[in-house]
Design an enzyme around this catalytic site. Structure first.
Site, PDB file in Angstrom:
ATOM      1  N   CYS A 133       0.804  -1.225   0.000  1.00  0.00           N
ATOM      2  CA  CYS A 133       0.000   0.000   0.000  1.00  0.00           C
ATOM      3  C   CYS A 133       0.841   1.282   0.000  1.00  0.00           C
ATOM      4  CB  CYS A 133      -0.941  -0.005   1.199  1.00  0.00           C
ATOM      5  SG  CYS A 133      -0.196  -0.634   2.709  1.00  0.00           S
ATOM      6  N   HIS A 246      -3.225   6.294   4.466  1.00  0.00           N
ATOM      7  CA  HIS A 246      -1.795   6.397   4.787  1.00  0.00           C
ATOM      8  C   HIS A 246      -1.293   7.756   4.296  1.00  0.00           C
ATOM      9  CE1 HIS A 246      -1.857   2.272   5.847  1.00  0.00           C
ATOM     10  NE2 HIS A 246      -1.059   1.761   4.935  1.00  0.00           N
TER      11      HIS A 246
HETATM   12  P1  NAP Z   1      -8.413  -9.241   7.526  1.00  0.00           P
HETATM   13  O1  NAP Z   1      -9.411  -8.165   7.656  1.00  0.00           O
HETATM   14  O2  NAP Z   1      -7.842  -9.846   8.743  1.00  0.00           O
HETATM   15  O3  NAP Z   1      -9.051 -10.419   6.592  1.00  0.00           O
HETATM   16  C1  NAP Z   1      -8.372 -11.612   6.334  1.00  0.00           C
HETATM   17  C2  NAP Z   1      -9.146 -12.426   5.295  1.00  0.00           C
HETATM   18  O4  NAP Z   1      -8.402 -13.606   4.958  1.00  0.00           O
HETATM   19  C3  NAP Z   1     -10.491 -12.921   5.799  1.00  0.00           C
HETATM   20  O5  NAP Z   1     -11.406 -12.982   4.722  1.00  0.00           O
HETATM   21  C4  NAP Z   1     -10.150 -14.326   6.280  1.00  0.00           C
HETATM   22  O6  NAP Z   1     -11.267 -15.187   6.320  1.00  0.00           O
HETATM   23  C5  NAP Z   1      -9.205 -14.748   5.202  1.00  0.00           C
HETATM   24  N1  NAP Z   1      -8.357 -15.862   5.624  1.00  0.00           N
HETATM   25  C6  NAP Z   1      -7.463 -15.894   6.621  1.00  0.00           C
HETATM   26  N2  NAP Z   1      -6.891 -17.113   6.710  1.00  0.00           N
HETATM   27  C7  NAP Z   1      -7.447 -17.876   5.755  1.00  0.00           C
HETATM   28  C8  NAP Z   1      -7.292 -19.229   5.332  1.00  0.00           C
HETATM   29  N3  NAP Z   1      -6.443 -20.050   5.941  1.00  0.00           N
HETATM   30  N4  NAP Z   1      -8.047 -19.675   4.296  1.00  0.00           N
HETATM   31  C9  NAP Z   1      -8.919 -18.859   3.682  1.00  0.00           C
HETATM   32  N5  NAP Z   1      -9.113 -17.559   4.029  1.00  0.00           N
HETATM   33  C10 NAP Z   1      -8.395 -17.086   5.057  1.00  0.00           C
HETATM   34  O7  NAP Z   1      -7.163  -8.762   6.692  1.00  0.00           O
HETATM   35  P2  NAP Z   1      -7.087  -7.713   5.467  1.00  0.00           P
HETATM   36  O8  NAP Z   1      -6.675  -6.403   5.976  1.00  0.00           O
HETATM   37  O9  NAP Z   1      -8.310  -7.817   4.631  1.00  0.00           O
HETATM   38  O10 NAP Z   1      -5.813  -8.286   4.691  1.00  0.00           O
HETATM   39  C11 NAP Z   1      -5.834  -9.506   4.028  1.00  0.00           C
HETATM   40  C12 NAP Z   1      -4.507  -9.687   3.317  1.00  0.00           C
HETATM   41  O11 NAP Z   1      -4.377  -8.730   2.267  1.00  0.00           O
HETATM   42  C13 NAP Z   1      -3.257  -9.448   4.197  1.00  0.00           C
HETATM   43  O12 NAP Z   1      -2.872 -10.578   4.898  1.00  0.00           O
HETATM   44  C14 NAP Z   1      -2.233  -9.027   3.191  1.00  0.00           C
HETATM   45  O13 NAP Z   1      -1.656 -10.190   2.610  1.00  0.00           O
HETATM   46  C15 NAP Z   1      -3.053  -8.315   2.140  1.00  0.00           C
HETATM   47  N6  NAP Z   1      -2.977  -6.846   2.281  1.00  0.00           N
HETATM   48  C16 NAP Z   1      -2.242  -6.157   1.386  1.00  0.00           C
HETATM   49  C17 NAP Z   1      -2.134  -4.794   1.475  1.00  0.00           C
HETATM   50  C18 NAP Z   1      -1.298  -4.051   0.522  1.00  0.00           C
HETATM   51  O14 NAP Z   1      -0.427  -3.355   0.949  1.00  0.00           O
HETATM   52  N7  NAP Z   1      -1.542  -4.137  -0.750  1.00  0.00           N
HETATM   53  C19 NAP Z   1      -2.779  -4.102   2.479  1.00  0.00           C
HETATM   54  C20 NAP Z   1      -3.539  -4.802   3.400  1.00  0.00           C
HETATM   55  C21 NAP Z   1      -3.619  -6.184   3.275  1.00  0.00           C
HETATM   56  P3  NAP Z   1     -12.123 -15.375   7.687  1.00  0.00           P
HETATM   57  O15 NAP Z   1     -12.989 -14.163   7.830  1.00  0.00           O
HETATM   58  O16 NAP Z   1     -12.920 -16.624   7.394  1.00  0.00           O
HETATM   59  O17 NAP Z   1     -11.144 -15.541   8.791  1.00  0.00           O
HETATM   60  N1  12T Z   2       1.782  -5.627   7.550  1.00  0.00           N
HETATM   61  O1  12T Z   2       0.707  -6.590   2.162  1.00  0.00           O
HETATM   62  O2  12T Z   2       0.225  -3.829   8.605  1.00  0.00           O
HETATM   63  O3  12T Z   2       2.737  -5.981   2.432  1.00  0.00           O
HETATM   64  O4  12T Z   2      -0.214  -2.096   7.356  1.00  0.00           O
HETATM   65  C1  12T Z   2       0.451  -4.247   3.975  1.00  0.00           C
HETATM   66  C2  12T Z   2       0.119  -3.554   5.119  1.00  0.00           C
HETATM   67  C3  12T Z   2       1.640  -5.840   5.227  1.00  0.00           C
HETATM   68  C4  12T Z   2       1.568  -6.030   2.809  1.00  0.00           C
HETATM   69  C5  12T Z   2       0.173  -3.262   7.518  1.00  0.00           C
HETATM   70  C6  12T Z   2       1.328  -5.149   6.371  1.00  0.00           C
HETATM   71  C7  12T Z   2       1.205  -5.359   4.037  1.00  0.00           C
HETATM   72  C8  12T Z   2       0.555  -4.008   6.311  1.00  0.00           C
END
Ligand code: NAP
Ligand code: 12T
Length: 340
Positions: A133, A246
């Site tokens: 991000c 951010h």
């Molecule tokens: P979050 O609100 O904690 O949501 C996590 C999601 O992943 C939920 O839908 C969860 O399902 C699912 N999940 C977790 N473990 C799983 C498994 N073993 N099998 C299937 N589904 C599973 O987190 P978020 O903020 O949305 O972030 C999710 C991911 O996106 C992060 O871990 C990161 O890799 C990525 N991300 C990237 C950026 C970026 O910088 N581009 C920013 C933020 C996040 P349940 O509800 O069933 O637990």
């Molecule tokens: N830990 O997907 O915590 O590289 O703000 C993005 C955001 C990992 C990522 C955070 C993180 C990522 C956060």
């Protein structure tokens, strides 16, 4: 000719990013035949809305991708590592939000305003990575400057919202803030210290070189997306008690002489950017301006008077939208329009 309608899966659909992916698919009028919403076993039985319909959440499994054209992943790095190759086996292209595949030389890392052409390498592993991000919003603003004036060095400090860590972190800031103003006890579950009324110079894990993983993502991903390893980058990433958006203080040193006015004019005409820069009227981008919309906001553009060719600026974006979900759906739009 009408665009072909695609079968889309969202893995991590119940999360903070997944929810916004669903909203962005609706808002951006993506050409959709069908949607499948995937999450962990815990979420089976839940339903999520899409364009007025209620869709059952299914458990993410190896065979979830049969008949799917594009899968948008935001279910953590481990999940992407395990399941993206299974999707590829079934002919499904993955656009992945985790950090698992970003630096793989066979996986393109794409910001549509900067390197849309890199999408064409999706065929190697069937994966396109969505950058971090903090990196996305920075390169959207810096790419036009690099093209015209050549950027030598970037010094960045971030002020990152808790929503980047997911739903549990949003709850933690809310709960701690409420506890503090009522003189009640609070707990630190998500972060190692209290985030309410505090700033934590610590995002993701610490590495052997003293930097955090988040800081090194900004260094390495910036060079990969801008396709120039000569750019040097140093970053300090800080968590602040903000829910969405951010902010970044960015200092650049350029090869060619550059003025603040030239940068303002350049960025006013660049894609995906809104310049908000009128100090006399107290106009500069705020996290509250960025939240809920898709542009990268830039202000406080001024000369760095300590070096010959330097500029300082302040860059703000919605970390869940342009920093994650919107950028992912924009990549999928390029795939849908030009490749599938
Ligand atoms: P979050 O609100 O904690 O949501 C996590 C999601 O992943 C939920 O839908 C969860 O399902 C699912 N999940 C977790 N473990 C799983 C498994 N073993 N099998 C299937 N589904 C599973 O987190 P978020 O903020 O949305 O972030 C999710 C991911 O996106 C992060 O871990 C990161 O890799 C990525 N991300 C990237 C950026 C970026 O910088 N581009 C920013 C933020 C996040 P349940 O509800 O069933 O637990
Ligand atoms: N830990 O997907 O915590 O590289 O703000 C993005 C955001 C990992 C990522 C955070 C993180 C990522 C956060």
């Amino acid at each position: 000719m009408a665009q072909k309608k695609l079968n889309i899966a969202v893995a991590g659909a119940t999360g903070a990013v997944g929810n916004q992916m669903i909203r962005s698919l609706e808002e951006m009028d993506f050409p959709i035949q069908s949607v499948v919403f995937l999450a962990s076993k815990r979420s089976v039985g839940r339903q999520l809305k899409f364009k007025g319909d209620l869709i059952d959440v299914q458990e993410l499994k190896k065979d979830s991708f049969k008949g799917i054209d594009i899968a948008l992943f935001s279910a953590g790095g481990g999940t992407s590592e395990t399941f993206a190759p299974w999707a590829f086996k079934d002919g499904c292209v993955v656009v992945d939000n985790s950090s698992a595949w970003r630096m793989d030389p066979e996986v393109p890392l794409v910001v549509p305003e900067v390197n849309p052409h890199a999408v064409d390498r999706y065929t190697q592993k069937g994966i396109i990575a969505n950058p971090n991000c903090s990196t996305i919003q920075m390169v959207v603003a810096l790419h036009p400057i690099h093209q015209k004036f050549g950027i030598k060095r970037i010094v960045v400090s971030t002020y990152q919202a808790v929503s980047g860590t997911g739903k549990k972190a949003i709850d933690e800031l809310f709960d701690q803030t409420r506890a503090m103003i009522n003189f009640l006890d609070y707990q630190n579950n998500v972060y190692p210290h209290r985030i309410a009324f505090n700033c934590l110079p610590h995002i993701d894990k610490f590495l052997d070189n003293g930097y955090t993983k988040e800081e090194m993502k900004m260094v390495n991903e910036t060079r990969k997306i801008m396709e120039d390893d000569s750019i040097t980058v140093t970053a300090t990433t800080v968590r602040v008690p903000v829910f969405f958006g951010h902010s970044e203080s960015v200092n650049i040193e350029t090869q060619e002489p550059v003025s603040a006015d030239e940068v303002k004019t350049l960025l006013k005409n660049a894609p995906g950017i809104k310049v908000m820069d009128d100090p006399d009227q107290n106009v500069y981008p705020l996290a509250t301006d960025a939240a809920g919309q898709d542009l990268t906001l830039v202000g406080r553009i001024r000369q760095d008077e300590s070096i010959p060719n330097g500029i300082n600026m302040w860059i703000v974006a919605d970390n869940i939208r342009k920093g994650a979900a919107t950028n992912t759906v924009q990549i999928a739009q390029i795939l849908a329009k030009e490749y599938l």
